[in-house]
Scaffold this motif. Structure first.
Motif, PDB file in Angstrom:
ATOM      1  N   ASP A 148       0.801  -1.224   0.000  1.00 58.18           N
ATOM      2  CA  ASP A 148       0.000   0.000   0.000  1.00 58.18           C
ATOM      3  C   ASP A 148       0.834   1.275   0.000  1.00 58.18           C
ATOM      4  O   ASP A 148       0.300   2.373   0.150  1.00 58.18           O
ATOM      5  CB  ASP A 148      -0.951   0.014   1.203  1.00 58.18           C
ATOM      6  N   ASP A 149       2.139   1.157  -0.180  1.00 54.88           N
ATOM      7  CA  ASP A 149       2.997   2.340  -0.180  1.00 54.88           C
ATOM      8  C   ASP A 149       2.727   3.182  -1.430  1.00 54.88           C
ATOM      9  O   ASP A 149       2.668   2.645  -2.545  1.00 54.88           O
ATOM     10  CB  ASP A 149       4.466   1.916  -0.131  1.00 54.88           C
ATOM     11  N   PRO A 150       2.579   4.519  -1.304  1.00 53.31           N
ATOM     12  CA  PRO A 150       2.294   5.364  -2.477  1.00 53.31           C
ATOM     13  C   PRO A 150       3.371   5.272  -3.558  1.00 53.31           C
ATOM     14  O   PRO A 150       3.058   5.353  -4.748  1.00 53.31           O
ATOM     15  CB  PRO A 150       2.222   6.778  -1.884  1.00 53.31           C
ATOM     16  N   LEU A 151       4.625   5.133  -3.143  1.00 54.68           N
ATOM     17  CA  LEU A 151       5.704   5.023  -4.126  1.00 54.68           C
ATOM     18  C   LEU A 151       5.562   3.745  -4.930  1.00 54.68           C
ATOM     19  O   LEU A 151       5.738   3.740  -6.163  1.00 54.68           O
ATOM     20  CB  LEU A 151       7.062   5.069  -3.422  1.00 54.68           C
ATOM     21  N   LEU A 152       5.240   2.645  -4.267  1.00 56.19           N
ATOM     22  CA  LEU A 152       5.090   1.371  -4.963  1.00 56.19           C
ATOM     23  C   LEU A 152       3.884   1.402  -5.896  1.00 56.19           C
ATOM     24  O   LEU A 152       3.941   0.906  -7.027  1.00 56.19           O
ATOM     25  CB  LEU A 152       4.956   0.232  -3.952  1.00 56.19           C
ATOM     26  N   ARG A 153       2.785   1.993  -5.446  1.00 55.84           N
ATOM     27  CA  ARG A 153       1.593   2.096  -6.299  1.00 55.84           C
ATOM     28  C   ARG A 153       1.897   2.910  -7.551  1.00 55.84           C
ATOM     29  O   ARG A 153       1.502   2.546  -8.659  1.00 55.84           O
ATOM     30  CB  ARG A 153       0.433   2.729  -5.524  1.00 55.84           C
ATOM     31  N   PHE A 154       2.600   4.033  -7.383  1.00 53.40           N
ATOM     32  CA  PHE A 154       2.953   4.841  -8.549  1.00 53.40           C
ATOM     33  C   PHE A 154       3.883   4.061  -9.483  1.00 53.40           C
ATOM     34  O   PHE A 154       3.755   4.150 -10.710  1.00 53.40           O
ATOM     35  CB  PHE A 154       3.624   6.144  -8.111  1.00 53.40           C
ATOM     36  N   TYR A 155       4.794   3.308  -8.903  1.00 53.14           N
ATOM     37  CA  TYR A 155       5.727   2.511  -9.707  1.00 53.14           C
ATOM     38  C   TYR A 155       4.963   1.509 -10.577  1.00 53.14           C
ATOM     39  O   TYR A 155       5.224   1.391 -11.785  1.00 53.14           O
ATOM     40  CB  TYR A 155       6.703   1.792  -8.782  1.00 53.14           C
ATOM     41  N   PHE A 156       4.010   0.797  -9.992  1.00 53.48           N
ATOM     42  CA  PHE A 156       3.222  -0.163 -10.766  1.00 53.48           C
ATOM     43  C   PHE A 156       2.443   0.534 -11.873  1.00 53.48           C
ATOM     44  O   PHE A 156       2.407   0.066 -13.019  1.00 53.48           O
ATOM     45  CB  PHE A 156       2.247  -0.910  -9.849  1.00 53.48           C
ATOM     46  N   ASP A 157       1.799   1.652 -11.536  1.00 55.81           N
ATOM     47  CA  ASP A 157       1.034   2.394 -12.539  1.00 55.81           C
ATOM     48  C   ASP A 157       1.944   2.903 -13.653  1.00 55.81           C
ATOM     49  O   ASP A 157       1.573   2.881 -14.837  1.00 55.81           O
ATOM     50  CB  ASP A 157       0.310   3.575 -11.891  1.00 55.81           C
ATOM     51  N   ALA A 158       3.120   3.359 -13.284  1.00 57.59           N
ATOM     52  CA  ALA A 158       4.061   3.867 -14.286  1.00 57.59           C
ATOM     53  C   ALA A 158       4.528   2.758 -15.213  1.00 57.59           C
ATOM     54  O   ALA A 158       4.643   2.959 -16.430  1.00 57.59           O
ATOM     55  CB  ALA A 158       5.260   4.528 -13.597  1.00 57.59           C
ATOM     56  N   LEU A 159       4.814   1.579 -14.658  1.00 57.82           N
ATOM     57  CA  LEU A 159       5.241   0.453 -15.497  1.00 57.82           C
ATOM     58  C   LEU A 159       4.167   0.084 -16.515  1.00 57.82           C
ATOM     59  O   LEU A 159       4.453  -0.161 -17.695  1.00 57.82           O
ATOM     60  CB  LEU A 159       5.568  -0.766 -14.628  1.00 57.82           C
ATOM     61  N   HIS A 160       2.917   0.035 -16.054  1.00 57.64           N
ATOM     62  CA  HIS A 160       1.806  -0.293 -16.948  1.00 57.64           C
ATOM     63  C   HIS A 160       1.675   0.775 -18.030  1.00 57.64           C
ATOM     64  O   HIS A 160       1.497   0.461 -19.222  1.00 57.64           O
ATOM     65  CB  HIS A 160       0.524  -0.398 -16.122  1.00 57.64           C
ATOM     66  N   PHE A 161       1.783   2.020 -17.640  1.00 56.07           N
ATOM     67  CA  PHE A 161       1.681   3.134 -18.584  1.00 56.07           C
ATOM     68  C   PHE A 161       2.810   3.064 -19.614  1.00 56.07           C
ATOM     69  O   PHE A 161       2.584   3.201 -20.823  1.00 56.07           O
ATOM     70  CB  PHE A 161       1.743   4.454 -17.803  1.00 56.07           C
TER      71      PHE A 161
END
Length: 756
Positions: free
Chosen positions: A458-471
């Motif tokens: 649930d870490d915001p950095l990890l969530r952004f990382y996953f979203d960025a990879l998908h993007f």
């Protein structure tokens, strides 16, 4: 009878030990892994051999695979593994698996070449630093043979049981009879076409009327065809839980018709539904069911498979009895089940488990896609990626100082992009190179950091990382099948002039992504009551050119369903207020003429509340109940329980929602429906850009049909299909909107309807 198994699959069965550990550490991508192997092998001498095909038998077990490399000068066999970050991040159960694979290949090489001893090397290659860590052991051929025999013996007993199971399964399926005894009209035609497709291979697109029993009409013949088609697994994929439930009921009925249960049926459920300890993380230091998971897995696996039906409660009970996680036990059981009932995303998503297992184990699979009209929108969402600027700011606040610079670079590129945008919403021809480059660098930096310091889910950095990879992944595959757009809004808590935006790589046509899934399956049968016109679904879903088509004539007679068009009523947004009273009065008149249970479908919850409130006010004698946003399973069940054989009243629901399809209310449980909308998607800037993209891809004029008309009328026909469920049902359908009188609209309605 021989049993063939890959080295990796055998070792995954016999050699994994210790904890389940799902703490995220960034792994190399597929291309990075391939490149890493190439770097390692490129450093070796000219005599070095790569990708060596090897195999050997142990009794009736054929073990085969490809060894990564062999250095004859060092007499060293190498198993190459790529990683990111610290080598300590490679968890113990993965290391045990890696050593087992290396030793198995060591025996295969010694046997193939008459070697008396061999150096076994695990080569761990860091894809970022290109540093190699080589772990070696020297073994003689006798030791390696003993190791090979031990692993094979552990698997061989299982393989023998699997062969016996497969033989018993195929014998039983070859003699399987149709449980009801007789097919419904139209059901036999669907069953024959499904049987032929599964037996011979290929794709079938089948439109079959609601109420003929499509689920049983496809599951039964697919099972019957499994022996002749040499099918390893059948995947029944549904868009909604109601579709899964119908499939499980059909499979239960077929299982019960056999002399004894032989089918292993797995119900794949979402993680949040089966997690025993939702407050704990998925690793041995946090969750007791992850601690020692692989040590207890063999007993749990055997116990679960002995029950044949791995449905929710039974699977959970087996997992709890052996102290293992039910969700990850189910993922293990997917390897050994005959039929897997799951959501679409388990096969069609970019990281789909069932597709990955199919590829890794080279299974021959038959895929049944229930209510296939839903696959268009679902696949679009699978291959759409959004990045919101507030998420970047949250990641920046949570990030360590070392990551501030790359994240700030993304922020600057994004801000510059916002300043150039002329309108609140805008479509672009491509993802801006500056933003994409900054995201790629930031993702690489975050990955490097995560290799040293894993973060909670649930870490915001990890969530952004996953979203960025998908993007990034979708941006790199950008083409005419997608749009890139940006939606600007005022930044929360900032000056009115400050702007934030959401960037979206928006899939419009999922065809390029789905084509590989059809190719991976031996047979795919896609079925629904609403696949008209077929060319739209062929285009959107990317079906092979040779895909067969059938339109199964329904068993229903025009006199069973009275279809009436309301006069002078428009449900367009601008006319909503004027439409409320005519709709409420029409419902009341019909209820007075024939009291009973009715469903009213409208376009939104707001519209629903307005019509229901006016009906209660003007006609208080009519019982009313309504769908609410976000209803849980219990609430949905309570809504449907109001529809009884001796009941009477009006239920309100949103068109396209959970009560529009896969809901069976036969006989007097439902005697009529009102559909006060055409179901057309909202006209907004996004849909208008999708329309323009469809015009450009398929020809002028197709854009409106593909974006608005076909998806809307598909929802209407699905909802109307709740009324007539058998040859004995009768009912009434009111279509409320003046556009239903248009020829192009009526052409998309079922041919057996007689519109009055």
């Amino acid at each position: 009878m021989n049993y063939t198994v890959a080295v990796r699959a055998l070792c995954e069965f016999t050699a994994r030990a210790g904890d389940l550990d799902l703490r995220f550490t960034p792994a190399p991508t597929g291309p990075e892994g391939v490149a890493g192997h190439a770097v390692v092998t490129g450093r070796r001498g000219p005599a070095y051999e790569s990708e060596i095909s090897l195999s050997a038998r142990y009794q009736n077990l054929l073990v085969r695979g490809r060894a990564d490399g062999y250095d004859p000068e060092l007499n060293q066999l190498e198993e190459i593994k790529t990683y990111r970050g610290d080598l300590s991040g490679v968890c113990d159960n993965h290391r045990a698996l890696h050593w087992a694979q290396a030793r198995m290949y060591g025996h295969l090489l010694c046997q193939a070449r008459g070697q008396q001893s061999l150096r076994i090397a695990l080569v761990y290659f860091n894809v970022v630093t290109e540093e190699e860590t080589v772990l070696c052991e020297t073994r003689d051929a006798a030791w390696l043979k003993d190791y090979f025999d031990t692993q094979c013996a552990l698997f061989q007993a299982w393989a023998a049981a699997e062969l016996a199971h497969r033989q018993a399964r195929d014998n039983a399926l070859a003699a399987l009879g149709f449980p009801p005894g007789e097919f419904r009209p139209g059901q036999r035609e669907l069953a024959v076409a499904t049987y032929r497709t599964v037996r011979a291979g290929g794709c079938l697109l089948a439109q079959a009327s609601t109420g003929i029993g499509k689920t049983l009409g496809t599951v039964f013949p697919a099972l019957r065809a499994m022996p002749e088609g040499r099918i390893d697994k059948m995947f029944f994929l549904a868009a909604k839980n109601a579709g899964k439930r119908l499939a499980l009921e059909a499979l239960d009925a077929l299982q019960a018709s056999l002399p004894r249960p032989v089918l292993r049926v797995l119900d794949m459920q979402a993680r949040d539904k089966v997690c025993v300890h939702p407050d704990k993380a998925c690793h041995g230091d946090s969750c007791p069911l992850a601690k020692g998971f692989y040590d207890r897995l063999p007993q749990a696996r055997a116990a679960a498979l002995a029950q044949h039906d791995q449905h929710g409660p039974a699977l959970r009970a087996a997992a709890i009895e052996h102290d293992v996680c039910p969700y990850y036990l189910a993922q293990e059981l997917a390897r050994w089940s005959d039929v897997v009932v799951a959501d679409y995303n388990y096969y069609y998503d970019a990281h789909a488990l069932l597709h990955a297992l199919t590829q890794a184990h080279q299974w021959r699979v038959a895929v049944l896609v229930d209510e296939a009209h839903n696959l268009v929108d679902r696949a679009r969402r699978m291959y759409t990626a959004q990045l919101a600027q507030p998420a970047l700011k949250a990641a920046r606040r949570a990030a360590p100082k070392a990551l501030h610079k790359p994240l700030d670079s993304v922020s600057r590129a994004w801000a510059a992009f916002n300043r150039k945008q002329a309108a609140a919403y805008q479509r672009y021809d491509a993802v801006p190179a500056g933003i994409l480059a900054a995201l790629q660098k930031a993702a690489a930096a975050i990955a490097e950091h995560l290799g040293h310091a894993p973060l909670p889910q649930d870490d915001p950095l990890l969530r952004f990382y996953f979203d960025a990879l998908h993007f990034i992944r979708l941006a790199e595959q950008f083409g005419s099948h997608a749009l890139f757009d940006a939606d600007q809004h005022a930044a929360g808590g900032a000056a009115p002039s400050a702007l934030a935006s959401t960037l979206c790589v928006r899939n419009v046509v999922p065809a390029p992504y789905l084509a590989a899934r059809y190719a991976a399956a031996h047979a795919t049968v896609l079925f629904s009551a609403t696949l008209n016109p077929q060319q739209y679904y062929r285009d959107a879903l990317g079906l092979p050119a040779q895909t067969a088509w059938m339109d199964v004539a329904g068993p229903f007679r025009p006199e069973q369903l009275t279809v009436r068009l309301a006069r002078g009523v428009s449900t367009r947004y601008r006319d909503r207020e004027r439409s409320l009273q005519p709709i409420a009065d029409l419902i009341a008149r019909q209820y007075a003429q024939r009291p009973g249970n009715y469903l009213v479908f409208v376009s939104s919850f707001q519209y629903l509340e307005q019509v229901a409130a006016l009906l209660r006010q003007r006609h208080p004698h009519v019982p009313v109940w309504a769908q609410a946003p976000g209803m849980d399973e219990g609430s949905r069940a309570a809504f449907l329980q109001r529809f009884t054989d001796d009941g009477a009243g009006v239920g309100f629901a949103v068109l396209g929602g959970v009560f529009s399809e896969a809901v069976d209310l036969p006989g007097k449980r439902l005697i009529g429906a009102f559909i006060a909308t055409l179901g057309l998607p909202q006209v907004n800037p996004v849909n208008e850009e999708i329309k323009a993209a469809m015009d450009q891809r398929y020809g002028s004029g197709r854009g409106y049909d593909y974006t608005y008309l076909y998806p809307g009328l598909q929802k209407v026909v699905q909802a109307a299909g709740r009324v007539i469920r058998s040859e004995n049902d009768t009912g009434v359908l009111h279509l409320i909107d003046d556009r239903y009188r248009r020829a192009e609209v009526q052409a998309l309605l079922p041919a057996w309807w007689q519109i009055g």
